[in-house]
Design an enzyme around this catalytic site. Structure first.
Site, PDB file in Angstrom:
ATOM      1  N   LYS A 195      -9.088   9.868  11.657  1.00  0.00           N
ATOM      2  CA  LYS A 195     -10.744   9.568  11.478  1.00  0.00           C
ATOM      3  C   LYS A 195     -11.292   9.020  12.634  1.00  0.00           C
ATOM      4  O   LYS A 195     -12.341   8.454  12.744  1.00  0.00           O
ATOM      5  CB  LYS A 195     -10.973   9.074  10.051  1.00  0.00           C
ATOM      6  CG  LYS A 195     -10.933   9.829   8.905  1.00  0.00           C
ATOM      7  CD  LYS A 195     -10.937   9.184   7.530  1.00  0.00           C
ATOM      8  CE  LYS A 195     -10.878  10.151   6.557  1.00  0.00           C
ATOM      9  NZ  LYS A 195      -9.394  10.757   6.456  1.00  0.00           N
ATOM     10  N   GLY A 241       0.907  -1.062   0.208  1.00  0.00           N
ATOM     11  CA  GLY A 241       0.167   0.054   0.002  1.00  0.00           C
ATOM     12  C   GLY A 241       1.081   1.352   0.065  1.00  0.00           C
ATOM     13  O   GLY A 241       2.041   1.207   0.113  1.00  0.00           O
ATOM     14  N   THR A 258     -17.406  17.530  -2.539  1.00  0.00           N
ATOM     15  CA  THR A 258     -18.558  17.065  -1.751  1.00  0.00           C
ATOM     16  C   THR A 258     -19.036  18.376  -1.216  1.00  0.00           C
ATOM     17  O   THR A 258     -20.209  18.482  -1.174  1.00  0.00           O
ATOM     18  CB  THR A 258     -18.172  16.109  -0.582  1.00  0.00           C
ATOM     19  OG1 THR A 258     -17.183  16.688   0.065  1.00  0.00           O
ATOM     20  CG2 THR A 258     -17.817  14.751  -1.110  1.00  0.00           C
TER      21      THR A 258
END
Length: 617
Positions: A414, A295, A476
């Protein structure tokens, strides 16, 4: 300039030139001393002729011995001038010594001994630099007006070196430099004027019909380079930059390897100062395991760890292609590192046990995770919990059982006051590590940070694809803010936190100021060489689980400073006990196959701060 077979013709010609220069300088010194009397008076002529027979062989020997003919006149530089000064200095010392000790029959006047080295230095050095100037004018001068005008931002050492480099370019013509240092403005750098400060760029862009500017200040702070890039982009120019100071020092690139300004140059921060000696102690000669090694964060961790020469570096990865990619990269770029690709899933207890029992890692960096927020909502919630929470437990338990010294969990901002399943799962993973620490042995350390530039699934690659297709850029909400740091910096700070950790800590990285995503989008449009209004921006509304602004600390959390300026540590809180951990594991097992609504209800019980699907008004 010396060949393996001997001296080439150009070197012999240069050698002959210098010997003739020595004789000419000796004659001119006598001539000046006699007030330019031609022919020389008999006494002076006698002294000149009687000394010339030993002056020339002496200088020939010195010039040969000092290696003056290894350089190429076309590239005459300060290094060549230094060698000439040393050779001339030695020669005048020897000549003076011979004159005063041997006392030849025809004495050499003292004025000659003073004038001679000045004249010789002027002739030898002047010839070389005049030849270089002639060659460069012959090669590049006629093409100068055909080359693209460019201006350099910065007037320090890097800019001076770049001016010299670009003078030989067939592509660019430097028309000026800009620097905010008032002491440099109006001065000349290799004949090119420093025409003002950075704020003068728009005016000069119009005056010279510029299309490009080059940022030439690699050692400046990120803030200074970011300002230069923004001024250039606002002036409608394509902005290039020289490589970073770190890459130049490391020898990875040269100054002339220009590249386009990237987003990291605008959002990046000042370099991380690492405890290199301490990291060598943690990693050198030891077995290090990285989960999620294929990753974004995992692969960068592997690259950083490789520099510390581990005895073995284990790539543990569930994605076959990602594992293949990192394995091939290391085979090509880091062949000396004993890297071992291992396919496996952190939830697979048998596979984890097999790997740890066989290879016995000393340090584990746990980067494997499902991290894409919207994808982990709904039907994927159960999979997110199993991977991020149960996988951490399986790996952490095995690490403790097999005597792993250090276990570093990669967490996220988060996890703070989570409103999504991914964040809640990371909050639980942090608590699992704290609970495992209670049994002692392995040191469990957590590192919490925000978004990294260019990571898989992040907004940056998405914007790049949308710009390539002509837009629109989809955002968004106009007031969405996010914290960003480079992948390189994040990996460096993870290593530093792993070194500093003593167990049961949660480190929080200093993330700087949050970035407004719509401003980020506009920067990317400008960096693409387009006018800001060339690509439309569309607002689509917040997706499930998204916040307007990420947080680094929960309402009841606060941090304490550490010796490293970019790392803070959460103040100590009571760790979960064994009963809490057992209950969590039972719930995770029972929740397999549960609906999204049932999982959200369970998360609200296990994560007190979790408020699902909270949206901005």
């Amino acid at each position: 300039m010396w060949s393996r077979a001997g001296i080439n013709g150009r070197a012999l010609l240069a050698f002959a030139h210098d010997v003739v220069a020595a004789g000419l300088a000796w004659w001119l010194a006598f001539l000046l001393r006699e007030n330019m009397a031609i022919p020389l008076p008999p006494v002076a002529a006698d002294a000149f002729l009687h000394s010339l027979w030993w002056i020339l062989p002496l200088h020939a020997l010195l010039f040969w011995q000092r290696g003056l003919y290894q350089g190429i006149w076309r590239y005459a530089s300060l290094a060549d001038l230094k060698r000439i000064v040393v050779a001339v200095g030695l020669s005048v010392c020897l000549v003076t010594l011979i004159v005063f000790m041997i006392r030849p029959a025809a004495p050499v006047p003292r004025a000659v001994l003073v004038l001679y080295p000045i004249l010789l230095l002027f002739i030898m050095a002047g010839s070389r630099f005049a030849y270089r100037a002639w060659r460069e004018h012959r090669l590049y001068g006629p093409l100068a007006l055909q080359r693209e005008p460019v201006i350099l931002l910065g007037a320090g050492d890097a800019a001076a070196a770049l001016v010299a480099e670009l003078a030989r370019s067939k592509e660019w013509r430097v028309v000026g430099l800009l620097d905010d240092d008032a002491g440099k403005q109006g001065r000349l750098v290799h004949g090119i004027q420093v025409r003002g400060g950075l704020d003068d760029l728009p005016r000069l862009a119009a005056q010279f019909s510029l299309r490009q500017a080059i940022i030439a200040m690699p050692a400046a702070s990120h803030a200074a380079r970011r300002r230069a890039a923004q001024i250039g982009a606002s002036a409608g120019l394509r902005v290039l930059t020289v490589p970073s100071f770190d890459d130049l020092v490391a020898g990875k690139v040269t100054l002339a390897e220009l590249r386009a300004v990237e987003l990291d140059d605008l959002l990046g921060r000042d370099p991380v100062v690492l405890d290199t000696a301490g990291l060598h102690g943690l990693l050198a000669g030891r077995v290090v395991m990285v989960t999620g090694a294929g990753g974004s964060i995992g692969s960068e961790l592997c690259r950083q760890i490789a520099a510390y020469r581990p005895a073995q570096l284990l790539f543990f990865e569930a994605n076959e292609y990602a594992l293949y990619t990192i394995e091939q990269e290391f085979a090509e770029l880091h062949p000396a590192v004993a890297a071992l690709p291992l396919i496996g899933d952190v939830k697979d207890a048998a596979r984890v046990e097999q790997v740890l029992a066989r290879y016995k890692p000393n340090v584990i960096f746990h980067a494997a995770a499902y991290k894409h927020v919207p994808l982990m909502e709904g039907d994927n919630a159960s999979a997110a919990l199993r991977n991020n929470v149960l996988g951490t437990y399986v790996l952490g338990r095995a690490a403790r059982a097999h005597g792993v010294g250090e276990f570093v969990l990669i967490s996220t901002d988060k996890a703070v006051n989570p409103v999504n399943v991914m964040g809640a799962s990371k909050w639980l993973a942090e608590r699992v590590c704290l609970a495992l620490q209670e049994a002692g042995g392995t040191r469990f350390v957590t590192v919490r940070f925000g978004n990294v530039l260019g990571s898989a699934g992040s907004v940056i690659p998405k914007f790049q694809r949308q710009i390539a297709h002509g837009g629109p850029l989809t955002i968004t909400h106009p007031d969405v803010f996010r914290y960003f740091m480079s992948i390189r910096e994040a990996a460096q700070l993870v290593l530093q936190a792993g070194l500093m950790g003593r167990g049961a800590e949660i480190f929080v990285l200093e993330m700087g100021e949050p970035v407004r995503i719509v401003d980020l989008a506009r920067d990317m449009i400008r960096l693409s060489g387009l006018a800001e209004n060339a690509i439309p921006i569309a607002f689509t509304g917040l997706r499930p689980g998204e916040k307007l602004t990420e947080e680094l600390l929960a309402d009841r959390e606060h941090t304490l400073p550490t010796p490293h300026p970019k790392l803070r540590i959460l103040s100590a809180a009571p760790p979960p006990d064994a009963a809490w951990l057992a209950g969590l594991l039972d719930w995770l097992q029972a929740s397999q196959g549960s609906s999204a609504a049932e999982i959200l209800a369970g998360l609200q019980h296990w994560v007190p701060e979790f408020v699902p699907a909270r949206r901005a008004p």
